[in-house]
Scaffold this motif. Structure first.
Motif, PDB file in Angstrom:
ATOM      1  N   LYS A   1     -18.478   8.019   3.723  1.00 28.94           N
ATOM      2  CA  LYS A   1     -18.653   7.364   5.032  1.00 28.94           C
ATOM      3  C   LYS A   1     -17.959   8.176   6.122  1.00 28.94           C
ATOM      4  O   LYS A   1     -18.494   8.364   7.203  1.00 28.94           O
TER       5      LYS A   1
ATOM      6  N   ASP B   1     -19.977  10.334   9.042  1.00 26.86           N
ATOM      7  CA  ASP B   1     -20.002   9.534  10.263  1.00 26.86           C
ATOM      8  C   ASP B   1     -20.647  10.360  11.384  1.00 26.86           C
ATOM      9  O   ASP B   1     -20.367  11.549  11.531  1.00 26.86           O
ATOM     10  N   GLN B   2     -21.486   9.693  12.149  1.00 30.26           N
ATOM     11  CA  GLN B   2     -22.228  10.414  13.187  1.00 30.26           C
ATOM     12  C   GLN B   2     -21.306  11.033  14.242  1.00 30.26           C
ATOM     13  O   GLN B   2     -21.549  12.142  14.710  1.00 30.26           O
TER      14      GLN B   2
ATOM     15  N   GLY C   1     -17.583  12.628  11.899  1.00 30.24           N
ATOM     16  CA  GLY C   1     -17.658  13.168  10.547  1.00 30.24           C
ATOM     17  C   GLY C   1     -17.673  14.692  10.528  1.00 30.24           C
ATOM     18  O   GLY C   1     -18.160  15.336  11.463  1.00 30.24           O
TER      19      GLY C   1
ATOM     20  N   LEU D   1     -25.671   7.875   8.307  1.00 26.82           N
ATOM     21  CA  LEU D   1     -25.469   6.611   7.583  1.00 26.82           C
ATOM     22  C   LEU D   1     -26.442   5.519   8.013  1.00 26.82           C
ATOM     23  O   LEU D   1     -26.337   4.377   7.570  1.00 26.82           O
ATOM     24  N   ALA D   2     -27.369   5.861   8.900  1.00 28.03           N
ATOM     25  CA  ALA D   2     -28.371   4.881   9.321  1.00 28.03           C
ATOM     26  C   ALA D   2     -29.745   5.385   8.908  1.00 28.03           C
ATOM     27  O   ALA D   2     -29.886   6.513   8.413  1.00 28.03           O
TER      28      ALA D   2
ATOM     29  N   PRO E   1     -20.838  -0.054   6.279  1.00 26.01           N
ATOM     30  CA  PRO E   1     -19.559  -0.140   6.985  1.00 26.01           C
ATOM     31  C   PRO E   1     -18.492  -0.979   6.296  1.00 26.01           C
ATOM     32  O   PRO E   1     -17.337  -0.620   6.296  1.00 26.01           O
TER      33      PRO E   1
ATOM     34  N   THR F   1     -25.152  -5.009   5.740  1.00 26.18           N
ATOM     35  CA  THR F   1     -25.322  -3.939   6.709  1.00 26.18           C
ATOM     36  C   THR F   1     -25.923  -2.680   6.083  1.00 26.18           C
ATOM     37  O   THR F   1     -25.888  -1.617   6.674  1.00 26.18           O
TER      38      THR F   1
ATOM     39  N   GLN G   1     -32.158  -0.060   5.817  1.00 26.60           N
ATOM     40  CA  GLN G   1     -33.393  -0.326   5.066  1.00 26.60           C
ATOM     41  C   GLN G   1     -33.713   0.771   4.045  1.00 26.60           C
ATOM     42  O   GLN G   1     -34.151   0.476   2.945  1.00 26.60           O
TER      43      GLN G   1
END
Lengths: 332, 450
Positions: A153, A157-158, A161, A178-179, A262, A271, A274
């Motif tokens: 994570k 991280d955007q 990270g 992460l999305a 998260p 969270t 998809q």
């Protein structure tokens, strides 16, 4: 009286004694066998009791729950027969999540096996500090999954990270790893990161490959690749089959998407993006977020049956390419 | 000398056991006749089980409880699965942690909570007229939250739609600070967040603001209330995101996510919450109520530049400033040590631990009499308290449905909404999809409650 008859008569007392010994030896043998059987069952009894109480009973309970609307706490739950299974058949979210789990298995299992085998071949070579490399490569497999989830994570991280730090340093735009839709790639990377586990098993398999076969191939002029393809891989095929079967079972049951979300708790499953919403996350969500114990139990039973079928199919389709180097005498 | 097992019973022992039996029987009978303790001193010598998180009651507090009340506490980690198993097996804990805003109506409707009204009526520690209105989150009359018997109490609270802001971020961008006592509009809040955000190559170095609430369930229902409507039907059995007010609330939240000015399901914060990002000076506005002041106060520099602002309003909408959690304790109906549990309840909410919490600045005390203990020595504490005291005038309880849990709302919302946040579907389509999945869940819940 013939000589034969004489000897027979002369031998009679001895023969009788011998027969008596055989009978008593037989009785002793039977007693010994019974004792051995008793010892066997006594030794396995703890496991059998554990298996019955901790596996069969919960499975049977889950099967019963799967025919109900039980939610753990509400007073008006009831028996619905095959209602949950019928709903499951028409639930697009269930099938989508199963599809994602299947796709994840199809991609991650071969990749991790190839990566693990590649590493095993590398660290099987007579190189300096071989033990250190083996340890370092195996290390990620020892890290607990929760720790791995936290590390990934932070790494992906955007905004803070290291991965995006490198990308932006070279002039690329940062990615929301992460999305959706990139989360699935991070998930696959977590599997590859833990390939040290497969490496260790493959390494053990490699060390069982007889050296003389490799030497004979070399004398015959076979290239390294040909030797690997025609000798190493066939002899490793039982190991690879084991890794495939256990890999498929583990990958369809992975809860890593939850650990990458998260909140690395049951709250985290709400969270999960998809693209990482796999079958097991759906099961967790139904159990713990929606409180649908009955429906979630039906989902688990369907998964159990699907895994049995998948395992059977893997055995069926690999029967011609897996070679067991078993001593025929040992089979007796 | 103690007789060995199986030895015939001596006359003295028989008499002493008979006496003990008689006393026990009398105690049991009197317990049946009057199950409510007088408040102080009940249950001394007993051990109660509390299912809470580690932070809720530290080992030191457990020792303190034994000293103050004579009651031993056995702490069990809060886990909803374990709780359900304990409730269904008929061996529940004596006190359980819960989030009043979403748990109270849910558990009360399923009749597993003890009605605490008789206890409150007799308590000398927790007097009803001293209870802050936030404790109404723990009331449920069988239909609506906020009315009827009390099933629990909040340990402390915040008005969670308020927000903190970092003045240095505003100064750097030449943006005026929000008014101290008058609310900004949600629309203005979003504009300000856009002006404050700093991005480069897809990375955000300074977030303009976060506004995710504590739970999506309470966030959406309070936003809808701020728009002048209600997310639920009158009997709480249906949800409707297509009403103008709910549509406005949903549209605003989706816009917030789309603009990526702060963390959201499509740009998650790896920490899981905003605190560390705010602490690192990377977040200009942070949607957390008074309670986050406890964290901010640990860093003097941060405390100096931090301000608390009133809950925003929608243009033309009412001023609604709800508590989105109201975390506290409740007592299961089948709790084995009710009197002892109530004594600990009193101690926890009205005595030493409550006073320590009140002066810690991590939340507003839930007894009005403890308000003077709220920290107000330093300049920044005085500033915060002034805003908070003014905001208390606008407190209201936003009722939640007893037919679903906060977690189930969150799970279904997060399953459907990201498509709208990335622009794949419109807000109207999302509203329809949310209605579909959430109403299905509510229908199931209503059937189960009966």
């Amino acid at each position: 009286m013939t000589v034969d008859q004489m000897s027979t008569v002369a031998d009679r007392p001895r023969a009788t004694a011998s027969a008596g010994r055989t009978r008593s030896a037989g009785r002793a043998g039977a007693t010994m066998t019974a004792r051995r059987h008793r010892a066997f069952y006594m030794f396995v009894a703890p496991w059998i009791v554990g298996f019955l109480l901790l596996t069969i009973v919960p499975m049977a309970y889950a099967l019963w729950l799967s025919f109900t609307t039980f939610d753990g706490i509400s007073p008006n739950w009831h028996y619905v027969g095959l209602g949950n299974y019928r709903e499951l058949m028409n639930d697009s979210v269930t099938w989508d999540s199963l599809g994602r789990a299947g796709l994840f298995a199809v991609v991650s299992v071969p990749l991790s096996i190839v990566a693990g085998l590649g590493l095993a071949v590398l660290v099987n070579r007579p190189i300096r500090a071989r033990g250190l490399f083996r340890t370092l490569l195996y290390l990620p497999a020892v890290v607990p999954p929760v720790g791995a989830g936290i590390a990934f994570k932070n790494l992906f991280d955007q905004n803070a990270g290291a991965t995006n730090g490198v990308l932006t340093f070279f002039g690329f735009d940062a990615i929301g790893w992460l999305a959706d839709p990139y989360a699935r790639y991070v998930l696959i990377m977590t599997v590859l990161w833990g390939a040290g586990n497969i490496m260790i098993i493959s390494l053990a398999g490699l060390q069982d490959v007889p050296r003389e076969l490799h030497e004979a191939a070399r004398i015959d002029g076979a290239s390294a690749w040909r030797t690997f393809r025609s000798i190493t891989v066939p002899l490793l095929s039982p190991v690879l089959l084991f890794q495939t079967v256990t890999g498929v079972i583990a990958s369809v049951q992975t809860i890593m998407p939850m650990l990458l979300a998260p909140l690395a708790t049951t709250g985290g499953l709400t969270t999960v993006p998809q693209s990482n919403y796999t079958y097991m996350i759906h099961v967790f969500s139904q159990y713990f977020a929606l409180g649908r114990y009955g429906y979630a139990s039906a989902l688990l039973w369907v998964l159990f049956v699907l895994i049995l079928i998948a395992t059977g199919l893997i055995f069926r389709f690999t029967s011609g390419v897996v070679f067991y180097n078993v001593d025929p005498e040992a089979k007796k | 000398m103690r007789p060995h097992a199986g030895a015939p019973m001596s006359r003295r022992r028989f008499l002493s056991l008979s006496a003990a039996g008689a006393v026990g029987g009398a105690a049991a009978l009197s317990g049946c006749a009057m199950q409510v303790s007088s408040g102080v001193g009940g249950g001394s010598g007993e051990t109660i089980t509390m299912m809470v998180k580690a932070d809720d009651i530290t080992p030191d507090l457990v020792q303190q409880a034994l000293k103050d009340t004579g009651i031993a506490i056995k702490r069990v980690d809060f886990d909803i699965t374990k709780l359900i198993a304990m409730l269904t097996s008929g061996n529940p804990p004596d006190l359980v942690r819960g989030v009043g805003a979403v748990d109270a109506a849910y558990f009360a409707a399923r009749e597993v909570m003890e009605d605490l009204d008789p206890y409150f009526a007799k308590s000398a520690v927790l007097k009803r007229d001293d209870l802050d209105p936030v404790n109404d989150l723990w009331r449920f009359d069988g239909r609506t939250q906020g009315k009827g018997p009390r099933y629990g109490m909040a340990k402390d609270f915040s008005q969670d739609s308020m927000y903190w802001y970092n003045t240095s971020a505003f100064d750097r961008h030449g943006v005026a600070y929000p008014a101290e006592l008058e609310p900004t509009t949600y629309e203005e809040w979003l504009e300000t967040a856009q002006r404050l955000v700093q991005r480069s190559k897809g990375q955000t170095s300074l977030f303009g603001g976060t506004y995710n609430g504590l739970l999506k369930a309470t966030l959406m229902s309070t936003l809808t209330a701020s728009a002048g409507g209600s997310l639920f039907s009158d009997d709480f059995s249906r949800i409707d995101f297509t009403t103008p007010e709910a549509r406005k609330a949903l549209g605003w939240y989706i816009e917030y996510c789309k603009l990526k000015v702060g963390a959201s399901p499509i740009m998650p914060d790896p920490n899981g919450w905003d605190g560390p990002t705010y602490q690192a000076g990377r977040l200009a506005m942070c949607n957390s109520g008074y309670w986050m002041g406890g964290m901010i106060a640990t860093d003097e520099k941060l405390a100096e530049v931090s301000r608390l602002a009133p809950t925003p309003v929608f243009e033309g909408g009412p001023r609604v400033s709800a508590c989105q959690a109201g975390t506290g304790l409740w007592m299961p109906k089948k709790a084995p040590h009710k009197d002892a549990a109530w004594r600990i309840f009193e101690w926890y909410f009205g005595e030493a631990p409550a006073k320590a919490r009140a002066s810690g600045g991590w939340g507003i005390p839930t007894l009005k009499s403890l308000r003077p203990l709220m920290p107000a020595k330093a300049e920044h504490q005085k500033r915060v308290l002034k805003v908070q005291e003014n905001e208390l005038k606008h407190f209201s309880v936003v009722a939640f449905s007893p037919y679903t849990t906060g977690d189930s709302f969150e799970a279904l919302f997060n399953q459907v909404a990201p498509a709208a946040m990335t622009g794949e579907i419109s807000v109207d389509t999302l509203a329809g999809r949310l209605n579909s999945v959430l109403n299905e869940q509510l229908k199931r819940g209503k059937e189960q409650v009966g």
